[in-house]
Design a protein around this motif. Sequence first.
Motif, PDB file in Angstrom:
ATOM      1  N   MET B   1      19.166   2.419  19.095  1.00 38.70           N
ATOM      2  CA  MET B   1      18.219   1.440  18.352  1.00 38.70           C
ATOM      3  C   MET B   1      19.013  -0.226  18.578  1.00 38.70           C
ATOM      4  O   MET B   1      18.985  -0.529  19.732  1.00 38.70           O
ATOM      5  N   THR B   2      20.185  -0.367  17.819  1.00 38.47           N
ATOM      6  CA  THR B   2      21.008  -0.822  18.239  1.00 38.47           C
ATOM      7  C   THR B   2      21.462  -0.983  19.442  1.00 38.47           C
ATOM      8  O   THR B   2      21.221  -1.915  20.268  1.00 38.47           O
ATOM      9  N   GLN B   3      21.900  -0.101  19.573  1.00 37.01           N
ATOM     10  CA  GLN B   3      22.613   0.319  21.197  1.00 37.01           C
ATOM     11  C   GLN B   3      22.167   0.213  22.130  1.00 37.01           C
ATOM     12  O   GLN B   3      22.019  -0.611  22.854  1.00 37.01           O
ATOM     13  N   TYR B   4      20.188   0.416  22.470  1.00 35.38           N
ATOM     14  CA  TYR B   4      19.506   0.279  23.341  1.00 35.38           C
ATOM     15  C   TYR B   4      18.828  -1.227  23.420  1.00 35.38           C
ATOM     16  O   TYR B   4      19.385  -2.176  24.085  1.00 35.38           O
ATOM     17  N   LEU B   5      18.966  -2.196  21.874  1.00 37.63           N
ATOM     18  CA  LEU B   5      18.555  -3.412  22.375  1.00 37.63           C
ATOM     19  C   LEU B   5      19.713  -4.249  22.853  1.00 37.63           C
ATOM     20  O   LEU B   5      19.816  -5.669  23.456  1.00 37.63           O
ATOM     21  N   ILE B   6      21.433  -3.698  22.747  1.00 38.58           N
ATOM     22  CA  ILE B   6      22.068  -4.239  23.694  1.00 38.58           C
ATOM     23  C   ILE B   6      22.386  -4.499  24.427  1.00 38.58           C
ATOM     24  O   ILE B   6      22.372  -5.390  25.346  1.00 38.58           O
ATOM     25  N   ARG B   7      21.494  -3.392  24.804  1.00 38.66           N
ATOM     26  CA  ARG B   7      21.964  -3.016  26.323  1.00 38.66           C
ATOM     27  C   ARG B   7      20.621  -3.615  27.264  1.00 38.66           C
ATOM     28  O   ARG B   7      21.355  -4.328  28.102  1.00 38.66           O
ATOM     29  N   ILE B 311      11.250  -4.709  21.789  1.00 38.69           N
ATOM     30  CA  ILE B 311      11.540  -3.993  20.765  1.00 38.69           C
ATOM     31  C   ILE B 311       9.863  -4.436  19.212  1.00 38.69           C
ATOM     32  O   ILE B 311      10.339  -3.423  18.482  1.00 38.69           O
TER      33      ILE B 311
END
Lengths: 292, 323
Positions: B1-7, B311
Amino acid sequence: MKNTLLRLTFRRFLRHRMAVVGSIILLVIVFLIVFAPFASRYDPFEQDLLNRFQPPSAQHWMGTDDLGRDMWARILYGGRISLSVGLLSMAVAIVVGSLVGLLSGFYGGWVDSILSRITEIFLSIPRLFVLLALGMFLRSLNLPYVKAGSFAPIAFVIGVLSWMSVARLVRGSTLELREREFVVAARMIGATNMRLMFQHILPNVFSPIIVSATLGLAGAIISESGLSYLGFGVQLPTPTWGNMLSNTQNQMMIAPWTVIFPGLMIFIVVIAINYMGDGLRDALDPRHFTRE
Amino acid sequence: MTQYLIRRLIQSVLTLFVISIILFGLISSVPGGIMSAYEENPDFSAEDIARIEAKYGLNDPVPVRYAKWVMNILKGDWGNSFVSKRPAIQEVKDRLPNTLILMGSMLVVTLLIAIPLGIISAIKQYSLFDHISTTIAFAGQSLPVFWFGLMLIIIFHVTLRRPDGRPLLPGSGMVTLGAPPSLGDRIEHLILPVTMLALVSAAGYMRYLRSSMLDVIHEDYVRTARAKGLRERMVLYRHALRNALIPLVTLIGLDLPSLFGGALFTETIFAWPGIGRLYFNAALKTDYPVVMAVLLIYSALILASNLLVDIFYAVLDPRIRYS
């Protein structure tokens, strides 16, 4: 029996009552607009300052405006421009959108990535604001081939900013069609990519394209009218339903008809087109289950 | 999830970067340069224009100018308005609260109309109520919003009067000039602009909620809820509505460009001192710094709202997994 499919589609369309009513109203309006010189005795540009702000009467069916011009004549000639702008920008949007959707759905991979990013960019710009900026440009540009009141550039600009939904639609359908047997078979007997795209896939996407073309036409007419109302679209004295409304705000007190009729025309035409689009969707796609 | 958000965040910033290049390219491609607007102005001689162009580096190549512009914006300098001579960003900041008041009230009213009507229409599908409200909504979606605003003024400001002869509702501005400030006065000034925007967008949202509610009602989990003997209210509001509202949230987030557009019309028609009106006047006077500031800030807001929608979606709908 020839054209059985067409006949079936037509019969399904006739079942949608509002769509039929809308089409008839639209046909009548288009007819009046095309034969404008016969439908009105007045010249839409001729000023008659002694007869400014005449209320609707037997002589002037929709009254006269601030320069004494006949509103009915201006509505008819304005309709020519408004509908032409609508058709032209819709055509631009459909061509660009179909092309982008077809290419990105067919090739996939990096072509798809790039084209999808571009689509996203166009979706994230504040459309009306950019239209205004472009309109500001076209006003200050003195292009040799663009005369005052010419509508092609503004139509083009509206089209270039509204192809995204068509592209997404066509891309989705192309992705699915690409894997179907008839396309695979055509590829096996050596059809080129061009042939696959335009001969085999495109005709199968026609139905959704036609439906979104109808809805796009309605949208384009609204866009043009809004832009011209704000003074950034087609320039006066060429009348359009939008620019006939600009600067009418201070006439509301004395001549409300100058405000009511042009907008009413936009409203009637747009709602008729939207109902037609609704009917076309039901007729062209029997699987589609409308809950309207 | 965090990775997705950063991307997604990086992606949005890149998109904004590309948009800024396009917008700058657009403004720079005016033939004769941005000073051409002043060529016919008697206050500016040809030498004046040449001097200004030299002073501000307007003859530099476009990439150089773009780099300077971006660096200045990162430092917080968006340039000065050609018209008011004040910093463009200040002009935007001053009007932002007014636009937020307008759009906020409009969104609240829109949802207050659209959600109940959408639910009732879906539950009582094909009833008289459903037919009438879907027909009105269809008409509402075909209304040219600016003309609707003009009609509201004709009816509620020009034609209908109060017993003492004053217009029933104010037709322009945010407050009555010269009158003591009061909440009632401010609300009166909000009624027509908000109605104009809210009725038109409520039409779209209502139709949307109706069809998403109809989709949900036929889902298995709704049948399960009924089968285990829950009361119908419970089934509809706790199980069906919650899921039907998810797509509506997305729609509102993605609808921001058209909401901004609607606000531009409202603000011009009702002389509402917001960003839309600021932009309209800047475009009329070819005030490039203000035009660019508004375009860029609005693009950034739209990208941010798209990100928020994603999100929100991820938080709200546990079925969605991101890798």
